[in-house]
Design a protein around this motif. Structure first.
Motif, mmCIF file in Angstrom:
data_model
loop_
_atom_site.group_PDB
_atom_site.id
_atom_site.type_symbol
_atom_site.label_atom_id
_atom_site.label_comp_id
_atom_site.label_asym_id
_atom_site.label_seq_id
_atom_site.Cartn_x
_atom_site.Cartn_y
_atom_site.Cartn_z
ATOM 1 N N LYS A 101 56.854 36.477 21.852
ATOM 2 C CA LYS A 101 55.924 35.401 22.231
ATOM 3 C C LYS A 101 56.109 35.043 23.703
ATOM 4 N N ILE A 102 57.372 34.885 24.133
ATOM 5 C CA ILE A 102 57.655 34.545 25.526
ATOM 6 C C ILE A 102 57.161 35.654 26.455
ATOM 7 N N GLN A 103 57.406 36.905 26.076
ATOM 8 C CA GLN A 103 56.984 38.015 26.933
ATOM 9 C C GLN A 103 55.465 38.109 27.047
ATOM 10 N N GLN A 104 54.780 37.893 25.935
ATOM 11 C CA GLN A 104 53.319 37.919 25.977
ATOM 12 C C GLN A 104 52.783 36.785 26.843
ATOM 13 N N GLU A 105 53.356 35.582 26.675
ATOM 14 C CA GLU A 105 52.895 34.428 27.450
ATOM 15 C C GLU A 105 53.166 34.622 28.939
ATOM 16 N N GLU A 106 54.346 35.184 29.274
ATOM 17 C CA GLU A 106 54.669 35.387 30.681
ATOM 18 C C GLU A 106 53.771 36.456 31.306
ATOM 19 N N ALA A 107 53.446 37.497 30.556
ATOM 20 C CA ALA A 107 52.535 38.528 31.068
ATOM 21 C C ALA A 107 51.147 37.938 31.310
ATOM 22 N N GLU A 108 50.685 37.119 30.355
ATOM 23 C CA GLU A 108 49.372 36.477 30.519
ATOM 24 C C GLU A 108 49.366 35.555 31.730
ATOM 25 N N ARG A 109 50.456 34.804 31.914
ATOM 26 C CA ARG A 109 50.527 33.888 33.050
ATOM 27 C C ARG A 109 50.586 34.662 34.368
ATOM 28 N N ALA A 110 51.368 35.732 34.387
ATOM 29 C CA ALA A 110 51.475 36.549 35.604
ATOM 30 C C ALA A 110 50.117 37.143 35.979
ATOM 31 N N ASN A 111 49.360 37.562 34.992
ATOM 32 C CA ASN A 111 48.033 38.126 35.269
ATOM 33 C C ASN A 111 47.058 37.046 35.731
ATOM 34 N N ARG A 112 47.205 35.869 35.163
ATOM 35 C CA ARG A 112 46.314 34.756 35.524
ATOM 36 C C ARG A 112 46.599 34.249 36.941
ATOM 37 N N TYR A 115 51.179 36.722 40.245
ATOM 38 C CA TYR A 115 52.461 36.750 40.946
ATOM 39 C C TYR A 115 53.317 37.970 40.583
ATOM 40 N N SER A 116 52.783 38.843 39.749
ATOM 41 C CA SER A 116 53.507 40.070 39.418
ATOM 42 C C SER A 116 52.964 41.229 40.251
ATOM 43 N N LYS A 117 53.860 42.140 40.644
ATOM 44 C CA LYS A 117 53.408 43.328 41.383
ATOM 45 C C LYS A 117 52.750 44.341 40.451
ATOM 46 N N HIS A 118 52.914 44.138 39.142
ATOM 47 C CA HIS A 118 52.290 45.038 38.166
ATOM 48 C C HIS A 118 50.872 44.542 37.855
ATOM 49 N N ASN A 119 49.935 45.452 37.826
ATOM 50 C CA ASN A 119 48.550 45.074 37.566
ATOM 51 C C ASN A 119 47.935 46.043 36.545
ATOM 52 N N PRO A 120 47.815 45.609 35.286
ATOM 53 C CA PRO A 120 48.210 44.281 34.820
ATOM 54 C C PRO A 120 49.692 44.240 34.425
ATOM 55 N N ALA A 121 50.252 43.027 34.398
ATOM 56 C CA ALA A 121 51.593 42.835 33.835
ATOM 57 C C ALA A 121 51.504 42.975 32.320
ATOM 58 N N GLU A 372 67.759 26.772 45.667
ATOM 59 C CA GLU A 372 66.433 26.831 45.067
ATOM 60 C C GLU A 372 66.409 27.920 43.998
ATOM 61 N N ILE A 373 65.496 27.748 43.059
ATOM 62 C CA ILE A 373 65.378 28.675 41.931
ATOM 63 C C ILE A 373 63.919 29.099 41.805
ATOM 64 N N LYS A 374 63.711 30.392 41.575
ATOM 65 C CA LYS A 374 62.356 30.917 41.404
ATOM 66 C C LYS A 374 61.956 30.862 39.935
ATOM 67 N N ILE A 375 60.810 30.236 39.681
ATOM 68 C CA ILE A 375 60.285 30.135 38.316
ATOM 69 C C ILE A 375 58.801 30.471 38.360
ATOM 70 N N TYR A 376 58.390 31.474 37.606
ATOM 71 C CA TYR A 376 56.988 31.891 37.529
ATOM 72 C C TYR A 376 56.371 32.078 38.919
ATOM 73 N N GLY A 377 57.103 32.718 39.809
ATOM 74 C CA GLY A 377 56.552 33.043 41.116
ATOM 75 C C GLY A 377 56.661 31.950 42.151
ATOM 76 N N ASN A 378 57.123 30.754 41.772
ATOM 77 C CA ASN A 378 57.270 29.633 42.707
ATOM 78 C C ASN A 378 58.739 29.265 42.866
ATOM 79 N N TYR A 379 59.085 28.703 44.025
ATOM 80 C CA TYR A 379 60.456 28.272 44.278
ATOM 81 C C TYR A 379 60.579 26.757 44.119
#
Length: 451
Positions: A101-112, A115-121, A372-379
């Motif tokens: 569930k977490i991986q699917q949600e993070e991939a969806e968020r990265a695509n939205r 912030y991921s270099k993978h297209n699509p994540a 600082e800590i990176k979370i979902y592409g933001n610091y």
């Protein structure tokens, strides 16, 4: 016979050990790599042998670093049985669904949010792929010999650590191999002391805390101190918690402190849906831990247990002081990241680290003093107080690991140290050699030994 270390060697994640004997292939644990990017990338790689050629999986326990790669194994062709205890089966099913569930949600968020270099994540695996593992489980009873093949049998014995966790003794080709899994503590709040092996030709022993001794300070007193100081400053306490067993241990200690009037009357929140489900596993498996059913019910009554993310956001937006226990334990994903986004930058708040933090995880970076800590592409800046309570670890320390070997009736031919970073493992090797004179080696990733 060959033993190949394909995970959990030189690192505390990705535990996988392959045994090859007379045409049979057995995989002991099938864990996910976490932390450093170089390790995480290994999750996308196939095993050194085709998954379809592995006959059996023996699963020590249900933590992600021991079971989290099972969906990939099945997706790549594994069709054999996965042997484990009843609580481990229940925990693993929860852990795999949560991970997917977490991986699917993070991939969806990265695509939205791009912030991921993978297209699509893409997720490492989906909920459907996680569920495909479940029909392969075969439940075993502790301390009873089970026949794996005509020439191989195994015995699972309680290892403490988390509910259902076991060490596994495998007999084959006239030899006995003992896989420690993760060894718990003799004085754990909830779990019973681990059983020690009495015989083994070759032992594979975890070394997570191979160079550390847990402090003698009472963790309950430390929890009391940090909570009272933070609430007095009108702040919020965030405890990243492993949903399995650590969350329940912390809940138990907080419940005791509240009953004794030692911590303030503020909201106490359990925000990990999986952690809440694990409480049901505790109720269904009372012989595996020290809590009574009444204790479980009373303890849960103290907490506001959160299931929906909308509730999480309402709690985050409420500025009043509170204590929040949220997964994941190493802050690699899960609900705790949403709290970090809002609370890490405020100096009056406190983050209490309570478990082992692998290299490359956000938890380790916080302990190492990151600004600082990176979370979902933001610091996000780190201004909250970061403290650690080592006495709440679910792992035996160096003294406990050495003591786990103390009932062996004869010297083993060799002990291989796994599931540890290189320095802790090597220091444990030296300690075992000094105390017992046993031949001991640090396992290296990708290497193979013939016995």
């Amino acid at each position: 016979m060959k033993i190949k270390f394909i995970g959990g060697a030189g690192t505390v994640t990705g535990s996988k050990t392959l045994i090859e004997s007379n045409g049979t292939r057995i995989l002991v644990d099938c864990g996910l790599f976490q932390g450093l990017k170089a390790l995480r990338k290994l999750n996308w790689e196939p095993l050194p042998v085709p998954a379809s050629t592995i006959d059996i999986v023996l699963l020590t326990h249900g933590h992600l670093d021991h079971c989290g790669w099972l969906p990939r194994l099945v997706d790549q062709g594994f069709k054999g049985k996965i042997y484990c205890t009843a609580p481990t089966k229940a925990v693993t099913e929860l852990v795999l669904l949560d991970s997917a569930k977490i991986q699917q949600e993070e991939a969806e968020r990265a695509n939205r949010e791009h912030y991921s270099k993978h297209n699509p994540a893409e997720p490492l695996y989906t909920l459907q792929q996680a569920a495909s593992v479940f029909p392969l489980f075969k439940v075993v009873h502790p301390n009873k010999s089970i026949v794996i093949t005509n020439e191989i049998d195994a015995v699972f014995s309680n290892a403490g650590h988390i509910i259902g966790a076991c060490s596994i003794s495998v007999k084959l080709e006239g030899k006995t191999l003992v896989f420690s899994g993760d060894i718990g503590r003799d004085d754990d709040v909830l779990m019973y002391a681990p059983q020690k092996p009495v015989q083994g030709d070759y032992l594979l022993l975890e070394s997570t805390y191979g160079n550390r001794i847990h402090p003698a300070i009472d963790p309950k007193t430390e929890l009391e101190k940090y909570i009272n100081e933070t609430i007095k400053d009108n702040g919020t306490v965030i405890i990243p918690g492993f949903a399995v067993e650590r969350a329940q241990s912390i809940m138990y200690l907080l419940w005791e402190l509240k009953k004794e009037g030692r911590i303030p009357n503020v909201p106490y929140i359990l925000d990990t849906p999986m952690g809440a489900s694990v409480l049901n596993i505790f109720l269904e498996n009372l012989k595996w831990h020290k809590l009574s059913a009444d204790d479980c019910h009373q303890m849960c009554g103290m907490f506001r247990i959160i299931s929906e993310f909308e509730q999480t956001m309402r709690i985050i937006e409420d500025p009043s002081p509170k204590v929040v226990l949220a997964a994941s334990g190493m802050a690699t994903g899960g609900r705790v990241l949403s709290y970090f986004e809002h609370y890490l930058g405020i100096g009056k708040n406190t983050v209490i680290i309570v478990g082992y933090q692998a290299e490359g995880t956000r938890g380790r970076k916080l302990l190492d003093g990151a600004d600082e800590i990176k979370i979902y592409g933001n610091y996000y800046s780190v201004k909250a107080k970061i403290v650690q309570i080592e006495g709440l670890s679910a792992h035996a320390d160096q003294k406990g690991l050495v003591n786990w070997l103390s009932d062996l009736r004869s010297p083993p031919k060799c002990i291989y140290l796994v599931h540890g970073e290189n320095q802790p493992a090597d220091e444990l090797r030296i300690k075992i050699k000094e105390q017992y004179g046993y031949k001991c080696r640090v396992a290296l990733m990708g290497t193979e030994v013939e016995i």
